[in-house]
Design a protein around this motif. Structure first.
Motif, mmCIF file in Angstrom:
data_model
loop_
_atom_site.group_PDB
_atom_site.id
_atom_site.type_symbol
_atom_site.label_atom_id
_atom_site.label_comp_id
_atom_site.label_asym_id
_atom_site.label_seq_id
_atom_site.Cartn_x
_atom_site.Cartn_y
_atom_site.Cartn_z
ATOM 1 N N PRO A 192 0.833 -1.202 0.000
ATOM 2 C CA PRO A 192 0.000 0.000 0.000
ATOM 3 C C PRO A 192 0.871 1.256 0.000
ATOM 4 O O PRO A 192 1.995 1.239 0.507
ATOM 5 C CB PRO A 192 -0.783 -0.121 1.307
ATOM 6 C CG PRO A 192 -0.673 -1.540 1.720
ATOM 7 C CD PRO A 192 0.643 -2.016 1.197
ATOM 8 N N ALA A 193 0.357 2.342 -0.535
ATOM 9 C CA ALA A 193 1.119 3.589 -0.591
ATOM 10 C C ALA A 193 1.500 4.093 0.793
ATOM 11 O O ALA A 193 2.494 4.815 0.954
ATOM 12 C CB ALA A 193 0.319 4.654 -1.338
ATOM 13 N N ALA A 216 8.914 -1.393 -5.176
ATOM 14 C CA ALA A 216 7.935 -0.354 -5.491
ATOM 15 C C ALA A 216 6.510 -0.844 -5.290
ATOM 16 O O ALA A 216 5.626 -0.070 -4.902
ATOM 17 C CB ALA A 216 8.134 0.119 -6.927
ATOM 18 N N ASP A 217 6.272 -2.133 -5.531
ATOM 19 C CA ASP A 217 4.908 -2.657 -5.487
ATOM 20 C C ASP A 217 4.743 -3.842 -4.537
ATOM 21 O O ASP A 217 3.750 -4.560 -4.620
ATOM 22 C CB ASP A 217 4.473 -3.086 -6.896
ATOM 23 C CG ASP A 217 4.560 -1.954 -7.903
ATOM 24 O OD1 ASP A 217 4.050 -0.860 -7.600
ATOM 25 O OD2 ASP A 217 5.151 -2.161 -8.982
ATOM 26 N N SER A 218 5.686 -4.073 -3.634
ATOM 27 C CA SER A 218 5.607 -5.280 -2.814
ATOM 28 C C SER A 218 6.048 -5.018 -1.382
ATOM 29 O O SER A 218 6.764 -4.055 -1.092
ATOM 30 C CB SER A 218 6.477 -6.390 -3.422
ATOM 31 O OG SER A 218 7.844 -6.017 -3.412
ATOM 32 N N LEU A 219 5.626 -5.907 -0.491
ATOM 33 C CA LEU A 219 6.071 -5.890 0.906
ATOM 34 C C LEU A 219 5.974 -7.296 1.461
ATOM 35 O O LEU A 219 5.372 -8.182 0.862
ATOM 36 C CB LEU A 219 5.250 -4.922 1.759
ATOM 37 C CG LEU A 219 3.735 -5.100 1.959
ATOM 38 C CD1 LEU A 219 3.328 -6.358 2.707
ATOM 39 C CD2 LEU A 219 3.180 -3.905 2.731
ATOM 40 N N TYR A 249 -4.478 -5.284 14.791
ATOM 41 C CA TYR A 249 -3.558 -4.214 14.405
ATOM 42 C C TYR A 249 -4.174 -3.400 13.269
ATOM 43 O O TYR A 249 -4.798 -3.938 12.360
ATOM 44 C CB TYR A 249 -2.210 -4.822 13.993
ATOM 45 C CG TYR A 249 -1.655 -5.693 15.102
ATOM 46 C CD1 TYR A 249 -1.072 -5.137 16.232
ATOM 47 C CD2 TYR A 249 -1.783 -7.085 15.047
ATOM 48 C CE1 TYR A 249 -0.601 -5.925 17.270
ATOM 49 C CE2 TYR A 249 -1.321 -7.891 16.070
ATOM 50 C CZ TYR A 249 -0.733 -7.308 17.184
ATOM 51 O OH TYR A 249 -0.284 -8.091 18.215
ATOM 52 N N HIS A 250 -3.953 -2.082 13.325
ATOM 53 C CA HIS A 250 -4.656 -1.193 12.416
ATOM 54 C C HIS A 250 -3.679 -0.238 11.725
ATOM 55 O O HIS A 250 -2.522 -0.578 11.569
ATOM 56 C CB HIS A 250 -5.774 -0.474 13.182
ATOM 57 C CG HIS A 250 -6.761 -1.435 13.768
ATOM 58 N ND1 HIS A 250 -7.712 -2.083 13.013
ATOM 59 C CD2 HIS A 250 -6.906 -1.915 15.041
ATOM 60 C CE1 HIS A 250 -8.411 -2.899 13.790
ATOM 61 N NE2 HIS A 250 -7.945 -2.826 15.027
ATOM 62 N N GLY A 251 -4.154 0.923 11.293
ATOM 63 C CA GLY A 251 -3.313 1.750 10.444
ATOM 64 C C GLY A 251 -3.093 1.031 9.119
ATOM 65 O O GLY A 251 -4.034 0.464 8.549
ATOM 66 N N PRO A 252 -1.859 0.988 8.596
ATOM 67 C CA PRO A 252 -1.604 0.281 7.332
ATOM 68 C C PRO A 252 -1.984 -1.197 7.355
ATOM 69 O O PRO A 252 -2.246 -1.778 6.293
ATOM 70 C CB PRO A 252 -0.088 0.466 7.143
ATOM 71 C CG PRO A 252 0.203 1.768 7.817
ATOM 72 C CD PRO A 252 -0.683 1.782 9.023
ATOM 73 N N TRP A 253 -2.035 -1.789 8.542
ATOM 74 C CA TRP A 253 -2.442 -3.196 8.602
ATOM 75 C C TRP A 253 -3.846 -3.403 8.056
ATOM 76 O O TRP A 253 -4.164 -4.474 7.526
ATOM 77 C CB TRP A 253 -2.368 -3.730 10.032
ATOM 78 C CG TRP A 253 -1.142 -4.535 10.318
ATOM 79 C CD1 TRP A 253 -0.084 -4.182 11.111
ATOM 80 C CD2 TRP A 253 -0.828 -5.840 9.800
ATOM 81 N NE1 TRP A 253 0.861 -5.178 11.115
ATOM 82 C CE2 TRP A 253 0.439 -6.211 10.337
ATOM 83 C CE3 TRP A 253 -1.480 -6.724 8.950
ATOM 84 C CZ2 TRP A 253 1.046 -7.426 10.024
ATOM 85 C CZ3 TRP A 253 -0.875 -7.944 8.642
ATOM 86 C CH2 TRP A 253 0.370 -8.288 9.180
#
Length: 376
Positions: A192-193, A216-219, A249-253
């Motif tokens: 995610p951005a 750029a597009d993965s984690l 867990y929240h935010g980007p999660w």
């Protein structure tokens, strides 16, 4: 004059590939055998600290790795609250020096491909889907028998074949690999951005929930829990379990969780540890990387230490006239205390969490950063 002219490397991971590249680049005849059928790596992602990036530069692959990885200089600490609130933003030490970012995430298969391409370019003869079946050494070299019945004679054999090293077993070296008491869920997916660095969530139902951008597009995202037997779960059940654990867990999660749809991209392993006391060699056969030392990824130094083993061993082989006590004394004095310090620190961080103790994490991390900030 160099101490070796023909070397066999067993294992095509970080330590093995790096050793092979450095020796072949200097004109040594290097064979590399790898039991896996192709030059890929298991797992999702890897976090490489600055001292690892410095070693990648020495291997001639830093530019390619940087292009395919995701560098960052700050680690975020978030709370397991409904917002995933940022508690702190911690600048990471640039252990590779000012010319490199503090850390970089990469997909493990990408790094494996880059190193394999470099090994081939330097002249390493790579054979996949095979390994040795016999080692018979004398004062001048090692006679090796391979699984296909072929044989070869080498000045040195480098065992870089991982935690459950066949080379270590062949040498009869007793080394206990023990579980630490933690298990880790890992998943590889789109970035995610909002994810631009590693963030760590401490607390909640698990010890740690985190993620690291790998391109750029993965984690890769991970959750650390008390070690338990998850072997009976189907891939679909594993995916469901990781999703359930992540719901605290929240935010980007919250964005990452929506992308957890493919069971084949989730895996679960236990944290394990061992470190071999000196000597790491028996005559003309030497262990490096996970074959000699392995630790939980709590300070993200496993890959860096494997690359450092390769750099120091290769340097000494290329600057000594013979494979003998002076070479091994230099190798062990430079590598064993440093690797042990990293293993001990990684295990200490785990133990503090297992014991629910607030240890001096900043002090411990600072001491390791100072240690690895100087080339081995």
């Amino acid at each position: 004059m160099t101490a070796v002219h023909r070397v066999l490397v067993v294992g095509g991971g970080l330590a093995g590939s790096a050793t092979a590249i450095r020796l072949a680049e200097a004109g040594v005849d290097v064979d590399l055998v790898e039991l896996r059928p192709e030059p890929t790596a298991l797992g999702s992602g890897i976090t490489l600290q600055g001292n690892a990036l410095r070693e990648l530069d020495g291997l001639g692959v830093w530019a390619a790795a940087r292009e395919r990885g995701y560098p960052f200089d700050v680690t975020g600490i978030r709370a397991p609250d409904p917002l995933g609130s940022v508690v702190a933003e911690v600048p990471d030490a640039r252990t590779g020096g000012p010319g490199y970012p503090a850390a970089m995430g990469m997909a493990r298969p990408e790094l494996a491909r880059i190193l394999h391409e470099r090994a081939v370019a330097t002249g390493v003869a790579c054979r996949f889907g095979t390994t040795f079946t016999g080692l018979d050494q004398d004062a001048e070299g090692v006679d090796v028998t391979f699984a296909d019945g072929s044989t070869g004679r080498y000045d040195l054999v480098v065992g870089a074949d991982g935690v459950r090293s066949q080379t270590r077993r062949a040498l009869g070296i007793p080394l206990e690999t023990r579980p630490v008491g933690m298990g880790i869920w890992r998943a590889f997916g789109p970035r995610p951005a909002s994810v631009t660095r590693t963030d760590l969530y401490y607390g909640g139902p698990s010890f740690i929930a985190g993620y690291c951008p790998t391109g750029a597009d993965s984690l890769y995202a991970y959750i650390v829990e008390p070690a338990q037997d998850r072997s009976t779960l189907t891939p679909e059940q594993q995916l469901a379990t990781m999703i359930e654990l992540s719901e605290a867990y929240h935010g980007p999660w919250d964005e990452i969780r929506k992308t957890l749809t493919d069971p084949s991209r989730v895996n679960y392993t236990w944290f394990e540890t061992h470190v071999l006391d000196a000597p790491w060699n028996r005559g003309r056969v030497v262990l490096v990387g996970d074959a000699a030392h392995t630790c939980p990824p709590t300070i993200a130094q496993g890959g860096a230490q494997a690359l450092e083993d390769a750099a120091v061993l290769s340097e000494l082989l290329l600057t000594h006239d013979t494979v003998g006590p002076p070479l091994w004394e230099a190798f062990h004095s430079r590598r064993v205390p440093r690797a042990k310090a990293v293993v001990d620190a990684s295990n200490q961080l785990c133990q503090w969490q297992l014991d629910r103790v607030r240890g001096d994490i900043p002090g411990l991390m600072r001491s390791i950063a100072v240690l690895v900030g100087e080339p081995s």
